[in-house]
Design a protein around this motif. Structure first.
Motif, mmCIF file in Angstrom:
data_model
loop_
_atom_site.group_PDB
_atom_site.id
_atom_site.type_symbol
_atom_site.label_atom_id
_atom_site.label_comp_id
_atom_site.label_asym_id
_atom_site.label_seq_id
_atom_site.Cartn_x
_atom_site.Cartn_y
_atom_site.Cartn_z
ATOM 1 N N PRO A 45 9.474 16.628 3.249
ATOM 2 C CA PRO A 45 10.887 17.027 3.156
ATOM 3 C C PRO A 45 11.855 15.898 3.502
ATOM 4 O O PRO A 45 12.871 15.700 2.815
ATOM 5 C CB PRO A 45 10.977 18.179 4.161
ATOM 6 C CG PRO A 45 9.620 18.797 4.127
ATOM 7 C CD PRO A 45 8.674 17.629 3.994
ATOM 8 N N SER A 46 11.553 15.147 4.547
ATOM 9 C CA SER A 46 12.482 14.089 4.959
ATOM 10 C C SER A 46 12.502 12.917 3.978
ATOM 11 O O SER A 46 13.571 12.366 3.681
ATOM 12 C CB SER A 46 12.140 13.594 6.362
ATOM 13 O OG SER A 46 10.813 13.117 6.422
ATOM 14 N N THR A 85 17.652 13.566 7.923
ATOM 15 C CA THR A 85 16.786 13.142 9.019
ATOM 16 C C THR A 85 15.844 12.045 8.544
ATOM 17 O O THR A 85 15.166 12.199 7.523
ATOM 18 C CB THR A 85 15.947 14.333 9.540
ATOM 19 O OG1 THR A 85 16.836 15.373 9.949
ATOM 20 C CG2 THR A 85 15.080 13.909 10.708
ATOM 21 N N SER A 86 15.809 10.958 9.281
ATOM 22 C CA SER A 86 14.922 9.858 8.901
ATOM 23 C C SER A 86 13.464 10.289 9.056
ATOM 24 O O SER A 86 13.112 10.963 10.035
ATOM 25 C CB SER A 86 15.181 8.636 9.791
ATOM 26 O OG SER A 86 16.504 8.166 9.610
ATOM 27 N N PRO A 87 12.626 9.919 8.107
ATOM 28 C CA PRO A 87 11.215 10.320 8.186
ATOM 29 C C PRO A 87 10.494 9.643 9.340
ATOM 30 O O PRO A 87 10.781 8.497 9.689
ATOM 31 C CB PRO A 87 10.652 9.863 6.840
ATOM 32 C CG PRO A 87 11.567 8.765 6.375
ATOM 33 C CD PRO A 87 12.924 9.138 6.890
ATOM 34 N N ASP A 88 9.564 10.363 9.945
ATOM 35 C CA ASP A 88 8.735 9.808 11.007
ATOM 36 C C ASP A 88 7.557 9.104 10.340
ATOM 37 O O ASP A 88 6.497 9.685 10.127
ATOM 38 C CB ASP A 88 8.252 10.935 11.933
ATOM 39 C CG ASP A 88 7.544 10.391 13.176
ATOM 40 O OD1 ASP A 88 7.120 9.216 13.142
ATOM 41 O OD2 ASP A 88 7.408 11.141 14.156
ATOM 42 N N ILE A 93 1.869 7.874 8.620
ATOM 43 C CA ILE A 93 0.796 6.890 8.484
ATOM 44 C C ILE A 93 -0.469 7.386 9.170
ATOM 45 O O ILE A 93 -1.582 7.254 8.646
ATOM 46 C CB ILE A 93 1.247 5.529 9.062
ATOM 47 C CG1 ILE A 93 2.324 4.908 8.166
ATOM 48 C CG2 ILE A 93 0.054 4.586 9.209
ATOM 49 C CD1 ILE A 93 2.978 3.681 8.757
ATOM 50 N N LYS A 94 -0.332 7.996 10.352
ATOM 51 C CA LYS A 94 -1.492 8.527 11.084
ATOM 52 C C LYS A 94 -2.157 9.653 10.297
ATOM 53 O O LYS A 94 -3.390 9.717 10.212
ATOM 54 C CB LYS A 94 -1.050 9.026 12.455
ATOM 55 C CG LYS A 94 -0.671 7.930 13.434
ATOM 56 C CD LYS A 94 -0.228 8.504 14.765
ATOM 57 C CE LYS A 94 0.179 7.399 15.741
ATOM 58 N NZ LYS A 94 0.655 7.957 17.030
ATOM 59 N N LYS A 95 -1.353 10.550 9.735
ATOM 60 C CA LYS A 95 -1.908 11.664 8.962
ATOM 61 C C LYS A 95 -2.624 11.147 7.714
ATOM 62 O O LYS A 95 -3.674 11.671 7.323
ATOM 63 C CB LYS A 95 -0.792 12.634 8.568
ATOM 64 C CG LYS A 95 -0.191 13.410 9.729
ATOM 65 C CD LYS A 95 0.972 14.271 9.253
ATOM 66 C CE LYS A 95 1.738 14.862 10.415
ATOM 67 N NZ LYS A 95 1.098 16.002 11.007
#
Length: 214
Positions: A45-46, A85-88, A93-95
Protein backbone atom coordinates in the motif's frame (compact mmCIF):
# COMPACT_ATOMS: atom_id res chain seq x y z
CA UNK A 1 2.21 5.58 -14.74
CA UNK A 2 3.29 8.75 -16.51
CA UNK A 3 1.40 7.53 -19.58
CA UNK A 4 -1.73 7.06 -17.46
CA UNK A 5 -1.39 10.53 -15.94
CA UNK A 6 -0.88 12.17 -19.34
CA UNK A 7 -4.12 10.56 -20.53
CA UNK A 8 -6.16 12.27 -17.80
CA UNK A 9 -7.83 15.30 -19.34
CA UNK A 10 -9.84 18.19 -17.95
CA UNK A 11 -11.92 18.27 -15.88
CA UNK A 12 -9.32 16.68 -13.63
CA UNK A 13 -11.74 15.74 -10.84
CA UNK A 14 -12.37 12.34 -12.31
CA UNK A 15 -11.11 9.59 -10.03
CA UNK A 16 -8.62 7.02 -11.19
CA UNK A 17 -9.05 3.55 -9.67
CA UNK A 18 -6.43 0.85 -9.61
CA UNK A 19 -6.32 -2.57 -7.97
CA UNK A 20 -3.17 -4.68 -7.63
CA UNK A 21 -2.06 -7.63 -5.46
CA UNK A 22 -0.66 -6.78 -2.04
CA UNK A 23 2.97 -7.84 -1.95
CA UNK A 24 3.08 -7.84 1.86
CA UNK A 25 0.53 -10.67 1.99
CA UNK A 26 2.34 -12.62 -0.74
CA UNK A 27 5.62 -12.43 1.14
CA UNK A 28 4.15 -13.19 4.57
CA UNK A 29 2.12 -16.18 3.28
CA UNK A 30 4.98 -17.38 1.04
CA UNK A 31 2.34 -17.39 -1.71
CA UNK A 32 4.56 -18.37 -4.64
CA UNK A 33 1.41 -19.13 -6.67
CA UNK A 34 0.62 -15.40 -6.68
CA UNK A 35 3.77 -14.50 -8.62
CA UNK A 36 3.49 -14.67 -12.39
CA UNK A 37 4.93 -12.88 -15.37
CA UNK A 38 1.85 -10.79 -16.19
CA UNK A 39 2.56 -8.74 -13.06
CA UNK A 40 5.77 -6.96 -13.99
CA UNK A 41 5.73 -4.92 -10.75
CA UNK A 42 4.56 -5.63 -7.21
CA UNK A 43 3.50 -3.10 -4.58
CA UNK A 44 2.60 -2.64 -0.93
CA UNK A 45 0.00 0.00 0.00
CA UNK A 46 2.70 2.52 0.88
CA UNK A 47 4.85 1.95 -2.22
CA UNK A 48 1.80 2.18 -4.49
CA UNK A 49 0.64 5.40 -2.83
CA UNK A 50 4.14 6.87 -3.16
CA UNK A 51 4.22 6.02 -6.87
CA UNK A 52 0.88 7.72 -7.47
CA UNK A 53 2.03 10.76 -5.51
CA UNK A 54 5.34 11.01 -7.38
CA UNK A 55 3.64 11.13 -10.79
CA UNK A 56 1.32 13.94 -9.72
CA UNK A 57 -1.77 12.14 -8.47
CA UNK A 58 -3.65 13.08 -5.30
CA UNK A 59 -4.40 9.90 -3.35
CA UNK A 60 -7.80 9.97 -1.66
CA UNK A 61 -8.08 6.32 -0.71
CA UNK A 62 -5.67 3.42 -0.39
CA UNK A 63 -6.83 0.29 1.39
CA UNK A 64 -6.75 -3.51 1.35
CA UNK A 65 -9.77 -5.30 -0.14
CA UNK A 66 -10.90 -8.80 -1.12
CA UNK A 67 -9.92 -10.42 2.16
CA UNK A 68 -6.80 -8.21 2.24
CA UNK A 69 -5.42 -9.79 -0.92
CA UNK A 70 -5.46 -6.67 -3.09
CA UNK A 71 -4.72 -2.97 -2.77
CA UNK A 72 -7.43 -0.60 -3.95
CA UNK A 73 -6.22 2.93 -4.61
CA UNK A 74 -8.25 5.95 -5.69
CA UNK A 75 -6.64 9.19 -6.86
CA UNK A 76 -7.15 12.35 -8.88
CA UNK A 77 -4.78 14.66 -10.66
CA UNK A 78 -3.24 17.09 -8.19
CA UNK A 79 -0.80 17.12 -5.30
CA UNK A 80 -2.88 17.94 -2.22
CA UNK A 81 -4.56 14.90 -0.76
CA UNK A 82 -4.09 12.11 1.71
CA UNK A 83 -0.80 12.13 3.65
CA UNK A 84 1.55 9.63 2.06
CA UNK A 85 3.36 7.30 4.44
CA UNK A 86 6.90 6.43 3.44
CA UNK A 87 7.39 2.69 2.94
CA UNK A 88 9.33 0.74 5.54
CA UNK A 89 11.94 -0.57 3.14
CA UNK A 90 13.94 -2.37 5.83
CA UNK A 91 10.94 -4.51 6.76
CA UNK A 92 10.13 -5.13 3.10
CA UNK A 93 13.70 -6.27 2.43
CA UNK A 94 13.56 -8.66 5.42
CA UNK A 95 10.25 -10.15 4.27
CA UNK A 96 11.60 -10.57 0.74
CA UNK A 97 14.72 -12.31 2.02
CA UNK A 98 12.62 -14.63 4.20
CA UNK A 99 10.42 -15.48 1.22
CA UNK A 100 13.44 -16.25 -0.96
CA UNK A 101 15.02 -18.50 1.66
CA UNK A 102 11.82 -20.42 2.43
CA UNK A 103 9.83 -20.74 -0.79
CA UNK A 104 11.89 -23.59 -2.26
CA UNK A 105 11.31 -25.77 0.79
CA UNK A 106 7.58 -24.94 0.66
CA UNK A 107 7.42 -26.02 -2.99
CA UNK A 108 9.32 -29.21 -2.14
CA UNK A 109 6.79 -29.99 0.60
CA UNK A 110 3.87 -29.53 -1.79
CA UNK A 111 5.58 -31.84 -4.28
CA UNK A 112 6.16 -34.46 -1.57
CA UNK A 113 2.54 -34.30 -0.41
CA UNK A 114 1.02 -34.52 -3.89
CA UNK A 115 3.27 -37.41 -4.85
CA UNK A 116 2.32 -39.19 -1.62
CA UNK A 117 -1.37 -38.78 -2.46
CA UNK A 118 -0.76 -40.24 -5.90
CA UNK A 119 1.24 -43.19 -4.51
CA UNK A 120 -1.69 -43.98 -2.23
CA UNK A 121 -4.07 -43.92 -5.18
CA UNK A 122 -5.76 -40.72 -4.03
CA UNK A 123 -7.41 -38.42 -6.56
CA UNK A 124 -6.48 -34.73 -6.20
CA UNK A 125 -8.10 -31.87 -8.11
CA UNK A 126 -7.68 -28.12 -8.14
CA UNK A 127 -10.72 -25.85 -7.87
CA UNK A 128 -9.95 -22.79 -9.97
CA UNK A 129 -8.07 -22.60 -13.26
CA UNK A 130 -6.86 -18.99 -13.29
CA UNK A 131 -3.41 -17.51 -12.81
CA UNK A 132 -2.97 -18.92 -9.30
CA UNK A 133 -3.51 -22.48 -10.54
CA UNK A 134 -1.26 -22.01 -13.55
CA UNK A 135 1.54 -20.55 -11.41
CA UNK A 136 1.15 -23.33 -8.82
CA UNK A 137 1.27 -26.12 -11.40
CA UNK A 138 4.19 -24.58 -13.27
CA UNK A 139 6.58 -24.99 -10.32
CA UNK A 140 5.65 -28.61 -9.54
CA UNK A 141 7.53 -30.16 -12.43
CA UNK A 142 6.68 -33.86 -12.86
CA UNK A 143 4.63 -33.74 -9.66
CA UNK A 144 1.99 -31.73 -11.55
CA UNK A 145 0.82 -35.08 -12.94
CA UNK A 146 -0.50 -35.86 -9.44
CA UNK A 147 -3.31 -33.37 -10.16
CA UNK A 148 -6.11 -35.18 -12.01
CA UNK A 149 -8.00 -32.18 -13.40
CA UNK A 150 -9.09 -28.61 -12.67
CA UNK A 151 -12.60 -27.49 -11.77
CA UNK A 152 -13.92 -24.09 -12.81
CA UNK A 153 -17.45 -22.67 -12.72
CA UNK A 154 -16.73 -20.48 -15.77
CA UNK A 155 -18.48 -22.24 -18.69
CA UNK A 156 -16.06 -20.66 -21.19
CA UNK A 157 -13.13 -22.44 -19.53
CA UNK A 158 -14.80 -25.82 -19.29
CA UNK A 159 -13.67 -28.27 -21.96
CA UNK A 160 -10.32 -26.51 -22.36
CA UNK A 161 -6.86 -27.17 -20.91
CA UNK A 162 -4.53 -25.26 -18.61
CA UNK A 163 -1.54 -23.60 -20.31
CA UNK A 164 1.83 -25.25 -19.82
CA UNK A 165 0.77 -28.45 -18.08
CA UNK A 166 -2.28 -29.24 -20.23
CA UNK A 167 -4.59 -30.25 -17.39
CA UNK A 168 -8.23 -30.71 -18.40
CA UNK A 169 -10.61 -28.04 -17.08
CA UNK A 170 -14.11 -29.25 -16.24
CA UNK A 171 -17.24 -27.95 -14.57
CA UNK A 172 -18.37 -28.93 -11.06
CA UNK A 173 -20.39 -31.82 -12.50
CA UNK A 174 -17.10 -33.65 -13.08
CA UNK A 175 -16.59 -34.24 -9.36
CA UNK A 176 -19.66 -36.52 -9.39
CA UNK A 177 -18.14 -38.64 -12.16
CA UNK A 178 -14.51 -38.56 -11.02
CA UNK A 179 -14.79 -38.33 -7.23
CA UNK A 180 -11.89 -36.41 -5.67
CA UNK A 181 -10.27 -37.33 -2.38
CA UNK A 182 -8.72 -33.88 -1.97
CA UNK A 183 -9.63 -30.51 -3.44
CA UNK A 184 -6.96 -27.82 -3.54
CA UNK A 185 -8.69 -24.45 -3.28
CA UNK A 186 -6.70 -21.78 -5.08
CA UNK A 187 -8.30 -18.88 -3.22
CA UNK A 188 -9.50 -19.26 0.39
CA UNK A 189 -12.11 -16.55 -0.24
CA UNK A 190 -14.18 -19.22 -1.98
CA UNK A 191 -13.55 -22.08 0.46
CA UNK A 192 -16.97 -21.98 2.15
CA UNK A 193 -18.73 -21.60 -1.20
CA UNK A 194 -16.86 -24.61 -2.61
CA UNK A 195 -17.55 -26.71 0.47
CA UNK A 196 -21.27 -25.95 0.12
CA UNK A 197 -21.26 -26.76 -3.60
CA UNK A 198 -19.52 -30.09 -3.06
CA UNK A 199 -21.64 -31.03 -0.04
CA UNK A 200 -24.83 -30.26 -2.00
CA UNK A 201 -23.81 -33.04 -4.37
CA UNK A 202 -23.47 -35.51 -1.51
CA UNK A 203 -19.68 -35.68 -1.78
CA UNK A 204 -17.26 -35.69 1.14
CA UNK A 205 -13.57 -34.95 0.67
CA UNK A 206 -10.54 -33.26 2.12
CA UNK A 207 -9.82 -29.57 1.43
CA UNK A 208 -6.52 -27.70 1.27
CA UNK A 209 -6.54 -23.93 0.80
CA UNK A 210 -3.33 -22.57 -0.64
CA UNK A 211 -3.19 -19.81 1.94
CA UNK A 212 -2.31 -22.49 4.50
CA UNK A 213 1.33 -23.51 4.77
CA UNK A 214 1.87 -27.25 5.07
Amino acid sequence: MTTVVSAIRKPYRRPLYSEVPDTTRILEEYAFWDIYYEHCSYFTPSTLACLFHEVGLRVSKCKLVYNDQYILIEAEKGRHGKTITSPDLDQLIKKTAAFASTVESDIAEWIRLLQLYRQKGKRTVIWGSGSKAVAFLSVLGEAASAIDYLVDINPYKQGTWSPGTGHAIAGPDMIEKELPDTILVMNPVYLDEIRHEVASRGIECNYLALSNRL
